[in-house]
Design a protein around this motif. Sequence first.
Motif, PDB file in Angstrom:
ATOM      1  N   ASP A  24      30.176  18.705  37.535  1.00  0.00           N
ATOM      2  CA  ASP A  24      29.438  18.402  38.757  1.00  0.00           C
ATOM      3  C   ASP A  24      29.481  19.661  39.623  1.00  0.00           C
ATOM      4  N   PRO A  25      28.344  20.285  39.867  1.00  0.00           N
ATOM      5  CA  PRO A  25      28.321  21.558  40.579  1.00  0.00           C
ATOM      6  C   PRO A  25      28.589  21.465  42.080  1.00  0.00           C
ATOM      7  N   THR A  26      28.888  20.290  42.613  1.00  0.00           N
ATOM      8  CA  THR A  26      29.061  20.189  44.063  1.00  0.00           C
ATOM      9  C   THR A  26      30.505  20.101  44.526  1.00  0.00           C
ATOM     10  N   LEU A  27      31.430  19.814  43.632  1.00  0.00           N
ATOM     11  CA  LEU A  27      32.819  19.660  44.066  1.00  0.00           C
ATOM     12  C   LEU A  27      33.512  21.006  44.232  1.00  0.00           C
ATOM     13  N   PHE A  28      34.431  21.059  45.179  1.00  0.00           N
ATOM     14  CA  PHE A  28      35.217  22.267  45.449  1.00  0.00           C
ATOM     15  C   PHE A  28      34.306  23.459  45.688  1.00  0.00           C
ATOM     16  N   HIS A  29      33.191  23.214  46.319  1.00  0.00           N
ATOM     17  CA  HIS A  29      32.243  24.274  46.584  1.00  0.00           C
ATOM     18  C   HIS A  29      32.257  24.571  48.068  1.00  0.00           C
ATOM     19  N   GLY A  30      32.252  25.810  48.415  1.00  0.00           N
ATOM     20  CA  GLY A  30      32.255  26.201  49.818  1.00  0.00           C
ATOM     21  C   GLY A  30      33.274  27.299  50.042  1.00  0.00           C
ATOM     22  N   ILE A  31      33.963  27.224  51.156  1.00  0.00           N
ATOM     23  CA  ILE A  31      34.928  28.257  51.511  1.00  0.00           C
ATOM     24  C   ILE A  31      36.323  27.826  51.090  1.00  0.00           C
ATOM     25  N   ALA A  32      36.969  28.686  50.327  1.00  0.00           N
ATOM     26  CA  ALA A  32      38.358  28.468  49.920  1.00  0.00           C
ATOM     27  C   ALA A  32      39.230  29.428  50.727  1.00  0.00           C
ATOM     28  N   VAL A  33      40.321  28.918  51.265  1.00  0.00           N
ATOM     29  CA  VAL A  33      41.268  29.748  52.005  1.00  0.00           C
ATOM     30  C   VAL A  33      42.475  29.976  51.109  1.00  0.00           C
ATOM     31  N   LEU A  34      42.807  31.247  50.852  1.00  0.00           N
ATOM     32  CA  LEU A  34      43.964  31.618  50.041  1.00  0.00           C
ATOM     33  C   LEU A  34      45.022  32.201  50.953  1.00  0.00           C
ATOM     34  N   ILE A  35      46.189  31.560  50.983  1.00  0.00           N
ATOM     35  CA  ILE A  35      47.297  32.042  51.797  1.00  0.00           C
ATOM     36  C   ILE A  35      48.416  32.454  50.847  1.00  0.00           C
ATOM     37  N   ASP A  36      48.612  33.757  50.727  1.00  0.00           N
ATOM     38  CA  ASP A  36      49.592  34.298  49.788  1.00  0.00           C
ATOM     39  C   ASP A  36      49.959  35.700  50.258  1.00  0.00           C
ATOM     40  N   ASP A  37      51.233  35.999  50.328  1.00  0.00           N
ATOM     41  CA  ASP A  37      51.650  37.321  50.806  1.00  0.00           C
ATOM     42  C   ASP A  37      51.269  38.444  49.852  1.00  0.00           C
ATOM     43  N   ILE A  53      37.988  31.427  41.375  1.00  0.00           N
ATOM     44  CA  ILE A  53      37.322  30.668  42.446  1.00  0.00           C
ATOM     45  C   ILE A  53      35.972  31.300  42.775  1.00  0.00           C
ATOM     46  N   GLU A  54      35.952  32.610  42.895  1.00  0.00           N
ATOM     47  CA  GLU A  54      34.697  33.307  43.202  1.00  0.00           C
ATOM     48  C   GLU A  54      33.697  33.187  42.061  1.00  0.00           C
ATOM     49  N   ALA A  55      34.173  33.186  40.817  1.00  0.00           N
ATOM     50  CA  ALA A  55      33.281  33.044  39.665  1.00  0.00           C
ATOM     51  C   ALA A  55      32.583  31.685  39.674  1.00  0.00           C
ATOM     52  N   ALA A  56      33.202  30.696  40.322  1.00  0.00           N
ATOM     53  CA  ALA A  56      32.598  29.370  40.426  1.00  0.00           C
ATOM     54  C   ALA A  56      31.623  29.279  41.597  1.00  0.00           C
ATOM     55  N   GLY A  57      31.430  30.384  42.311  1.00  0.00           N
ATOM     56  CA  GLY A  57      30.456  30.412  43.396  1.00  0.00           C
ATOM     57  C   GLY A  57      31.012  30.127  44.775  1.00  0.00           C
ATOM     58  N   CYS A  58      32.313  30.054  44.909  1.00  0.00           N
ATOM     59  CA  CYS A  58      32.924  29.809  46.220  1.00  0.00           C
ATOM     60  C   CYS A  58      33.171  31.131  46.941  1.00  0.00           C
ATOM     61  N   HIS A  59      33.201  31.060  48.255  1.00  0.00           N
ATOM     62  CA  HIS A  59      33.582  32.201  49.080  1.00  0.00           C
ATOM     63  C   HIS A  59      35.069  32.062  49.380  1.00  0.00           C
ATOM     64  N   VAL A  60      35.771  33.187  49.472  1.00  0.00           N
ATOM     65  CA  VAL A  60      37.215  33.165  49.667  1.00  0.00           C
ATOM     66  C   VAL A  60      37.594  33.892  50.947  1.00  0.00           C
ATOM     67  N   VAL A  61      38.450  33.263  51.733  1.00  0.00           N
ATOM     68  CA  VAL A  61      39.059  33.880  52.901  1.00  0.00           C
ATOM     69  C   VAL A  61      40.517  34.125  52.546  1.00  0.00           C
ATOM     70  N   GLN A  62      40.936  35.383  52.629  1.00  0.00           N
ATOM     71  CA  GLN A  62      42.314  35.752  52.290  1.00  0.00           C
ATOM     72  C   GLN A  62      43.185  35.797  53.547  1.00  0.00           C
ATOM     73  N   MET A  63      44.406  35.295  53.415  1.00  0.00           N
ATOM     74  CA  MET A  63      45.395  35.384  54.496  1.00  0.00           C
ATOM     75  C   MET A  63      46.744  35.730  53.873  1.00  0.00           C
ATOM     76  N   ARG A  64      47.462  36.674  54.456  1.00  0.00           N
ATOM     77  CA  ARG A  64      48.778  37.074  53.934  1.00  0.00           C
ATOM     78  C   ARG A  64      49.901  36.222  54.503  1.00  0.00           C
ATOM     79  N   GLU A  65      49.621  35.474  55.542  1.00  0.00           N
ATOM     80  CA  GLU A  65      50.648  34.645  56.168  1.00  0.00           C
ATOM     81  C   GLU A  65      50.004  33.376  56.714  1.00  0.00           C
ATOM     82  N   LEU A  66      50.843  32.437  57.084  1.00  0.00           N
ATOM     83  CA  LEU A  66      50.327  31.192  57.659  1.00  0.00           C
ATOM     84  C   LEU A  66      49.603  31.499  58.961  1.00  0.00           C
TER      85      LEU A  66
END
Length: 187
Positions: A24-37, A53-66
């Motif tokens: 189903d191409p609609t699930l887990f689609h959109g912006i993913a937030v990755l929090i990892d140092d 995640i990006e290969a599945a067409g999602c956009h990723v926001v990276q964060m090194r801390e909470l």
Amino acid sequence: KAASSAERGEFRCVVCEGRAIMPDPTLFHGIAVLIDDDVSKPESGIRTIQAQIEAAGCHVVQMRELPSDASVMNLRGMAFCVLDWNLYGNALREAAGGEEVPATPMLKKQNADAAIAFLKKLKKVCVAPVFIFTNEAPEEVEEALSEHPELSNKQDPSHILVRRKTEVITTGVFPALGEWMEKAPSV
């Protein structure tokens, strides 16, 4: 390189009649937030997860801390969050000149308390699932979460999935999420 729609569809799943899994191409689609140092290190495991995640067409926001308490509200529109339970490993390695240094029990407790406080605040502003992909033993993380009923319920696995990061890298992010969906009645 952009993934084809067939490749993206292979990663997205939905639970259907008979609890079977189908694309189903609609699930887990959109912006993913990755929090990892380690998110800024090109060779890190989280970057492999990010690429999936990006290969599945999602956009990723990276964060090194909470995020700060004030900025948690800004995450309300995300599709899902990937959180590393251990957000102190990189700082310890840097302080030790690149060597692995074991964390003290106090540091582990402070880290767990901060992650739990973040998860509680996040749950108040959005319903997006949280995937804790970590190098720690998943049982340790689940035990810490189990002390907080609003974050953990054995009868309904809820909005939080805990997996070892190496397992997720090997099996793939979206197949792991499909397994979680099968086990979570509320999804």
